[in-house]
Design a protein around this motif. Structure first.
Motif, PDB file in Angstrom:
ATOM      1  N   GLY A  27       0.945  -1.154   0.120  1.00 34.17           N
ATOM      2  CA  GLY A  27      -0.103  -0.135  -0.156  1.00 34.17           C
ATOM      3  C   GLY A  27       0.930   1.145   0.031  1.00 34.17           C
ATOM      4  N   LEU A  28       1.928   1.096   0.651  1.00 35.62           N
ATOM      5  CA  LEU A  28       2.795   2.307   0.793  1.00 35.62           C
ATOM      6  C   LEU A  28       3.489   2.634  -0.430  1.00 35.62           C
ATOM      7  CD1 LEU A  28       4.418   4.690   2.396  1.00 35.62           C
ATOM      8  CD2 LEU A  28       5.938   2.969   3.323  1.00 35.62           C
ATOM      9  N   TRP A  29       4.015   1.417  -1.154  1.00 37.07           N
ATOM     10  CA  TRP A  29       4.593   1.705  -2.285  1.00 37.07           C
ATOM     11  C   TRP A  29       3.807   2.160  -3.527  1.00 37.07           C
ATOM     12  CZ3 TRP A  29       4.191   0.339  -7.295  1.00 37.07           C
ATOM     13  CH2 TRP A  29       5.484   0.250  -8.336  1.00 37.07           C
ATOM     14  N   TRP A  30       2.513   1.629  -3.580  1.00 37.34           N
ATOM     15  CA  TRP A  30       1.447   2.194  -4.521  1.00 37.34           C
ATOM     16  C   TRP A  30       1.100   3.969  -4.306  1.00 37.34           C
ATOM     17  CZ3 TRP A  30       0.936   0.636  -8.957  1.00 37.34           C
ATOM     18  CH2 TRP A  30       0.847  -0.709  -9.203  1.00 37.34           C
ATOM     19  N   LEU A  31       1.021   4.277  -3.021  1.00 41.53           N
ATOM     20  CA  LEU A  31       0.989   5.715  -2.577  1.00 41.53           C
ATOM     21  C   LEU A  31       2.035   6.235  -3.312  1.00 41.53           C
ATOM     22  CD1 LEU A  31      -0.520   7.890  -0.992  1.00 41.53           C
ATOM     23  CD2 LEU A  31       0.807   7.031   0.814  1.00 41.53           C
ATOM     24  N   MET A  32       3.153   5.842  -2.626  1.00 38.54           N
ATOM     25  CA  MET A  32       4.520   6.583  -3.514  1.00 38.54           C
ATOM     26  C   MET A  32       4.475   6.657  -4.665  1.00 38.54           C
ATOM     27  SD  MET A  32       7.526   5.469  -0.557  1.00 38.54           S
ATOM     28  CE  MET A  32       8.104   4.514  -1.514  1.00 38.54           C
ATOM     29  N   PHE A  33       4.123   5.833  -5.434  1.00 41.66           N
ATOM     30  CA  PHE A  33       4.239   5.659  -7.080  1.00 41.66           C
ATOM     31  C   PHE A  33       3.297   6.759  -7.447  1.00 41.66           C
ATOM     32  CE2 PHE A  33       1.907   4.293 -10.921  1.00 41.66           C
ATOM     33  CZ  PHE A  33       3.236   4.200 -11.589  1.00 41.66           C
ATOM     34  N   TRP A  34       2.069   6.670  -6.916  1.00 40.88           N
ATOM     35  CA  TRP A  34       1.195   7.822  -7.542  1.00 40.88           C
ATOM     36  C   TRP A  34       1.437   9.301  -7.132  1.00 40.88           C
ATOM     37  CZ3 TRP A  34      -1.099   6.330 -11.390  1.00 40.88           C
ATOM     38  CH2 TRP A  34      -1.598   4.955 -11.750  1.00 40.88           C
ATOM     39  N   VAL A  35       1.882   9.568  -5.740  1.00 36.79           N
ATOM     40  CA  VAL A  35       2.474  10.761  -5.501  1.00 36.79           C
ATOM     41  C   VAL A  35       3.759  11.373  -6.697  1.00 36.79           C
ATOM     42  CG1 VAL A  35       3.493  11.997  -3.677  1.00 36.79           C
ATOM     43  CG2 VAL A  35       1.731  10.804  -3.168  1.00 36.79           C
ATOM     44  N   ALA A  37       4.616   9.905  -9.364  1.00 37.24           N
ATOM     45  CA  ALA A  37       4.018  10.079 -10.746  1.00 37.24           C
ATOM     46  C   ALA A  37       3.256  11.391 -10.904  1.00 37.24           C
ATOM     47  CB  ALA A  37       2.866   9.256 -10.952  1.00 37.24           C
ATOM     48  N   ALA A  38       2.503  11.705 -10.050  1.00 36.05           N
ATOM     49  CA  ALA A  38       1.720  13.177 -10.001  1.00 36.05           C
ATOM     50  C   ALA A  38       2.874  14.351 -10.129  1.00 36.05           C
ATOM     51  CB  ALA A  38       0.906  13.535  -8.992  1.00 36.05           C
ATOM     52  N   ILE A  39       3.805  14.230  -9.472  1.00 36.43           N
ATOM     53  CA  ILE A  39       4.990  15.231  -9.244  1.00 36.43           C
ATOM     54  C   ILE A  39       5.691  15.233 -10.584  1.00 36.43           C
ATOM     55  CG2 ILE A  39       7.037  15.973  -8.170  1.00 36.43           C
ATOM     56  CD1 ILE A  39       5.828  14.983  -5.560  1.00 36.43           C
ATOM     57  N   TRP A  40       6.075  13.965 -11.140  1.00 38.50           N
ATOM     58  CA  TRP A  40       6.799  13.998 -12.090  1.00 38.50           C
ATOM     59  C   TRP A  40       5.765  14.493 -13.627  1.00 38.50           C
ATOM     60  CZ3 TRP A  40       6.029  11.522 -17.073  1.00 38.50           C
ATOM     61  CH2 TRP A  40       7.080  11.443 -17.941  1.00 38.50           C
ATOM     62  N   LEU A  41       4.531  14.221 -13.440  1.00 44.33           N
ATOM     63  CA  LEU A  41       3.794  14.984 -14.513  1.00 44.33           C
ATOM     64  C   LEU A  41       3.904  16.612 -14.389  1.00 44.33           C
ATOM     65  CD1 LEU A  41       0.861  12.485 -14.900  1.00 44.33           C
ATOM     66  CD2 LEU A  41       2.503  12.982 -16.477  1.00 44.33           C
ATOM     67  N   ALA A  42       3.727  16.918 -13.105  1.00 44.90           N
ATOM     68  CA  ALA A  42       3.786  18.236 -12.891  1.00 44.90           C
ATOM     69  C   ALA A  42       4.827  19.088 -13.596  1.00 44.90           C
ATOM     70  CB  ALA A  42       3.440  18.662 -11.565  1.00 44.90           C
ATOM     71  N   VAL A  43       6.131  18.560 -13.271  1.00 44.65           N
ATOM     72  CA  VAL A  43       7.431  19.037 -13.708  1.00 44.65           C
ATOM     73  C   VAL A  43       7.603  18.861 -14.999  1.00 44.65           C
ATOM     74  CG1 VAL A  43       9.947  18.526 -13.636  1.00 44.65           C
ATOM     75  CG2 VAL A  43       8.686  18.423 -11.668  1.00 44.65           C
ATOM     76  N   VAL A  44       7.039  17.789 -16.098  1.00 48.62           N
ATOM     77  CA  VAL A  44       7.130  17.870 -17.326  1.00 48.62           C
ATOM     78  C   VAL A  44       6.051  18.784 -17.909  1.00 48.62           C
ATOM     79  CG1 VAL A  44       6.326  16.197 -19.307  1.00 48.62           C
ATOM     80  CG2 VAL A  44       7.772  15.285 -17.369  1.00 48.62           C
ATOM     81  N   ALA A  45       4.913  19.003 -17.456  1.00 45.92           N
ATOM     82  CA  ALA A  45       3.995  20.044 -18.069  1.00 45.92           C
ATOM     83  C   ALA A  45       4.552  21.431 -17.606  1.00 45.92           C
ATOM     84  CB  ALA A  45       2.795  19.740 -16.992  1.00 45.92           C
ATOM     85  N   ALA A  46       5.526  21.876 -16.612  1.00 42.64           N
ATOM     86  CA  ALA A  46       5.990  22.860 -16.503  1.00 42.64           C
ATOM     87  C   ALA A  46       7.109  23.229 -17.669  1.00 42.64           C
ATOM     88  CB  ALA A  46       6.421  23.233 -14.997  1.00 42.64           C
ATOM     89  N   ALA A  47       7.836  22.222 -17.617  1.00 48.83           N
ATOM     90  CA  ALA A  47       8.928  22.144 -18.532  1.00 48.83           C
ATOM     91  C   ALA A  47       8.708  22.405 -19.986  1.00 48.83           C
ATOM     92  CB  ALA A  47       9.969  21.004 -18.611  1.00 48.83           C
TER      93      ALA A  47
END
Length: 69
Positions: A27-35, A37-47
Motif C-alpha cells: 500500500g505504501l509503495w502504491w501511494l508513493m508511486f502515484w504521488v 507520478a503526479a509530481i513527475w507529470l507536473a514537472v514535465v508540464a511545467a518544462a
C-alpha cells in the motif's frame, strides 16, 4: 521443464502480498508511486510550458524610435 497450472501460486508471489506487513508495504509503495507520478507529470508540464513560452515569437520588438524631421 515442469508444467504448472495457470492458477498455481506457490509459497511466495511477487504479485500477491501474503502477510499483513507485506500488504502495508504494498500500500505504501502504491501511494508513493502515484504521488511521485503526479509530481513527475507536473514537472514535465511545467518544462513543456516553459519551452513553449520561450519558443513563441514575440509580438513587440524593441527598436529605435524614428527620427523627427
Amino acid at each position: 521443464m515442469p508444467v504448472l497450472p495457470l492458477d498455481w501460486q506457490g509459497l511466495q508471489s511477487m504479485l500477491h502480498a501474503a502477510g499483513v506487513g507485506a500488504q502495508r508495504v504494498e500500500g505504501l509503495w502504491w501511494l508513493m508511486f502515484w504521488v511521485f507520478a503526479a509530481i513527475w507529470l507536473a514537472v514535465v508540464a511545467a518544462a513543456l510550458g516553459a519551452l513553449r513560452r520561450r519558443a513563441a515569437p514575440r509580438a513587440v520588438r524593441w527598436s529605435r524610435p524614428p527620427r523627427a524631421r
